[in-house]
Write an enzyme that holds these catalytic residues in place. Structure first.
Site, short mmCIF file in Angstrom:
data_model
loop_
_atom_site.label_atom_id
_atom_site.label_comp_id
_atom_site.label_asym_id
_atom_site.label_seq_id
_atom_site.Cartn_x
_atom_site.Cartn_y
_atom_site.Cartn_z
N HIS A 131 -6.43 7.55 -4.89
CA HIS A 131 -5.90 6.24 -4.49
C HIS A 131 -5.56 5.38 -5.72
O HIS A 131 -4.44 4.88 -5.86
CB HIS A 131 -6.95 5.54 -3.61
CG HIS A 131 -6.54 4.18 -3.13
ND1 HIS A 131 -5.96 3.96 -1.90
CD2 HIS A 131 -6.62 2.96 -3.71
CE1 HIS A 131 -5.71 2.67 -1.73
NE2 HIS A 131 -6.11 2.04 -2.82
N GLU A 132 -6.53 5.24 -6.61
CA GLU A 132 -6.31 4.39 -7.80
C GLU A 132 -5.23 4.99 -8.71
O GLU A 132 -4.51 4.26 -9.39
CB GLU A 132 -7.61 4.18 -8.57
CG GLU A 132 -8.73 3.47 -7.80
CD GLU A 132 -8.35 2.12 -7.20
OE1 GLU A 132 -7.41 1.48 -7.69
OE2 GLU A 132 -8.99 1.73 -6.19
#
Lengths: 493, 493
Positions: free
Chosen positions: B261-262
């Site tokens: 995600h990051e």
């Protein structure tokens, strides 16, 4: 609000921006990926310009004039003295000279990074000529403003209150006994045997060992941390001190004592008076006093018999897969007190180090005062190396006058701090031993009495006293080389 | 120099200080020891004041007036539009309101950290009343300046150009099919069996695995790094993006997908147009578009069959001491697509997440528009949770309306970004698949065609286009929920 209080508020404001500079500086050395450098450098340059603009705001002159008429207590007087010193330093040089020196220094330093490896004195000398010329101009302006000789005016940046007259006295004393002492010790050590570290010492284990030693030295982990960088340093801010080291998996000796050294710097910072945070009177006294604390940790405490015993025992606990004979106290003592005449200052041992510093001091003093030319340096270097350490650097520029970064960007006046620090440290220890059972404290594993003495006499004083006052209050006498000589003789003979 | 160029130079100056703020902010979350917080907070506050003073310099009004008369190319027009938007946002609110909201927000958030655990709505409500009141005042001022409803004016901070009218349309669509879909999927999954991670998954191995997955996702390690923090985030600057995660040694599932995600956020930042560095037109388009990139990585790519296969294989390689059955593609697929009706948004799965967001959106919209009182919120929360997810939060404030940090300091208008991001991501994927063999690329291990599409259509555009223009150019249509619905049905039914 009084003019003094306006100056205090202004200083605290500046210190907030310096806090940011310290943290991003640490990040740049310890964390930043290489691709971040360009944007970071621009951001840091913008910050420097802003800090400079705060130091040079026109209303400050009035505030200082008014504050000097105000009634202040002793502590505030000291704060005002340091504020004014800082302000004068920041306003002394014309912007054009600062920029020209910065540019010439960057250019010379950058080229030096490859020229050194190539032993290219001819190439280096061309860039360096400009750095020397601009440094001489800087020294001249500082000299006129402070009524000092040019070199003493440069010294004053790093060691306020110290003169080449007193350095000559101290260093000439050292020169009368150091070369003989070195020869005696080398002769004595020539028949000693010891085991050198071999095989792999994993970084993770070295780090765990380092952290344990920092704990023994009562580093405050609530207000600091340990990381890695190519060139070890102590940075950050007093409430959050960042020290770094560099691990070499082939041995642990350098990194371990490097951590002890940086922990000395760090504890000084952590011990500065919080009530004076954000004021120059709450900062470390000088480069020499800062170095005295790192060397107190590294040389006075760190290489003492009692501490070496801890180090050997802790290292043996972490490196369980190596020969146990490596980790005896006796072997560690030998590892950490080997003396050797060699070319490189940063690799030098405690005993030969002063020779490297005195050589540099004598050359840079005469260079900045205009008594020699920059092209005379290689020959002078060679003759002094022969005289002090019996080594020739004829034609060997990379291991001679091109070995250090300091002169490449014009940091003349810095080198003496190293040996002043070693002398201060020895004098502090001699004085401390009159009231503290130093060996007993180290042996017990609770070094608190040592740190209490340092805190009471050095750390908590910040820059409230002049260096001379600080040393006299702490030791009963001003700096002299006798304690240093005694310390070296005790340890090495 | 033209007025436009003066504005550009001024923006670049501001961006240098924002660079410093980003790095010290990352440091504060990922590196700083707790004792450094007080001095750091003061330094950061000083920096914020300075940045604000740069945004509000009086000459800027003239420069904008002049620049609007100057002849500019299309790109510079977009830059001017974004510069003006940023300047207006910074100058809109009276200083007194900004300070009052900041104080009330800090007080409410600080108290909430313990009140939440105590389920103390009564205590929370008292502080929150002030935050809501000041946020309504803020919204009113923004509304009048921009000719919008109060809530839409708050939305405009995070999602420029989005209105509650369009959100109502999108979310009402979702509400017609989501509750049924959730029920169907839960019914379908009720008979499935899978193996859950058990035992210790060492942090060092999780980190090595995470770094390998980042490499697969072509994170640029020359311009960024991975560290740890309590709350994972993506920070830093485009040339040096700092992402963080949090490791739980009992399982690796959360942290691993958190890194994916990051990395999505990070690659958007790393892919922004360098030619527009330091200008708002070179920044990410909006919170929703930013979230679309993290969710594109996490949900569209990360949970695809082909990518799950990579994850399972890589995890099996790192965790060699666990049951191999844990690391089959089939088991990983089940681990990463479990659907459950539950109370907590941040722990919610892909399918139930929109229900959490729509609930918050509907409540905050009515609250900021003054149609409900802040004391009505717990009851509304309970009734909407029952309606959307069949769960009651009667008397359960800590797992109800007190669970999120956003409202505690008045960040109203932020929540919709999460689900807008999920919808944008689905629409981007649908469009991408028309020209790119997405599954083939993932399966091959060289995901370049995917990133090329994202770079061409999203990353390289910065904020040159409005969000609507960006989405329309990339996908041929403005945002609608149909692709999202299709994506969820394909994956979960």
């Amino acid at each position: 609000m009084s003019a003094f209080n306006k100056l205090v508020a202004h200083s605290q404001k500046i210190s907030h921006f310096e806090h940011l500079a310290a943290i991003v500086g640490w990040d740049q050395a310890a964390m930043m990926p290489s691709g971040g450098n360009e944007a970071r450098s621009s951001a840091v340059a913008e910050l420097s310009v802003h800090i400079h603009s705060l130091h040079t705001q026109p209303q400050l002159a009035d505030w200082f004039a008014q504050a000097e008429q105000e009634t202040l207590n002793t502590q505030d007087c000291a704060t005002l003295r340091e504020l004014k010193r800082q302000w004068q330093q920041a306003n002394l040089l014309p912007e054009s000279l600062v920029q020209a020196k910065s540019l010439a220094g960057s250019k010379c330093e950058h080229a030096w990074r490859s020229q050194r490896g190539d032993n290219d004195w001819q190439g280096f000398e061309k860039n360096w000529a400009e750095v020397v010329k601009l440094s001489q101009e800087e020294a001249q302006i500082r000299a006129e403003a402070n009524n000092l000789t040019p070199y003493d005016a440069m010294l004053d940046i790093y060691e306020p209150g110290t003169s080449s007259e007193s350095l000559d006295r101290l260093f000439n004393d050292v020169k009368t006994w150091l070369p003989d002492l070195i020869d005696q010790v080398i002769e004595k050590q020539s028949t000693e045997h010891f085991i050198e570290p071999q095989g792999t010492f994993e970084t993770s284990k070295q780090k765990a060992l380092g952290l344990e030693v920092m704990k023994l030295l009562q580093f405050d982990f609530e207000h600091g941390r340990l990381d890695e960088s190519v060139h070890p340093f102590c940075g950050g801010v007093p409430s959050d001190v960042r020290i770094t080291t560099r691990y070499d998996e082939n041995e642990f000796v350098q990194s371990l004592m490097g951590i002890v050294h940086e922990t000395g710097h760090a504890r000084y910072e952590q011990g500065l008076p919080t009530a004076l945070a954000g004021l120059p009177s709450g900062e470390a006294r000088s480069m020499g006093i800062h170095e005295s604390q790192s060397l107190f940790f590294e040389m006075q405490v760190g290489r003492s018999d009692a501490f070496i015993q801890h180090l050997a025992q802790l290292a043996g606990k972490h490196f369980t897969q190596h020969d146990k004979a490596l980790f005896t106290q006796e072997n560690f003592q030998k590892l950490y007190t080997r003396v050797k005449k060699d070319f490189i200052r940063v690799d030098a041992d405690e005993l030969t180090y002063p020779a490297h510093v005195i050589l540099r001091y004598e050359i840079e003093r005469d260079l900045i005062n205009g008594n020699i030319k920059h092209t005379d340096v290689p020959e002078l270097w060679d003759s002094k190396m022969q005289q002090y350490l019996g080594l020739s650097t004829q034609g060997n520029f990379k291991n001679g006058c091109m070995q250090d970064i300091h002169w490449t960007d014009g940091a003349f006046g810095y080198f003496p701090s190293y040996t002043l620090g070693a002398m201060y440290a020895a004098q502090f220890m001699a004085s401390m031993k009159q009231s503290v059972d130093v060996d007993g404290a180290i042996r017990s594993g609770d070094l608190s009495p040592i740190f209490t003495w340092l805190s009471d006499n050095i750390w908590s004083k910040g820059s409230l006293l002049t260096t001379d006052e600080l040393v006299k209050q702490a030791t009963g006498e001003t700096l002299n080389a006798s304690h240093f000589k005694q310390h070296l003789a005790n340890r090495y003979l």
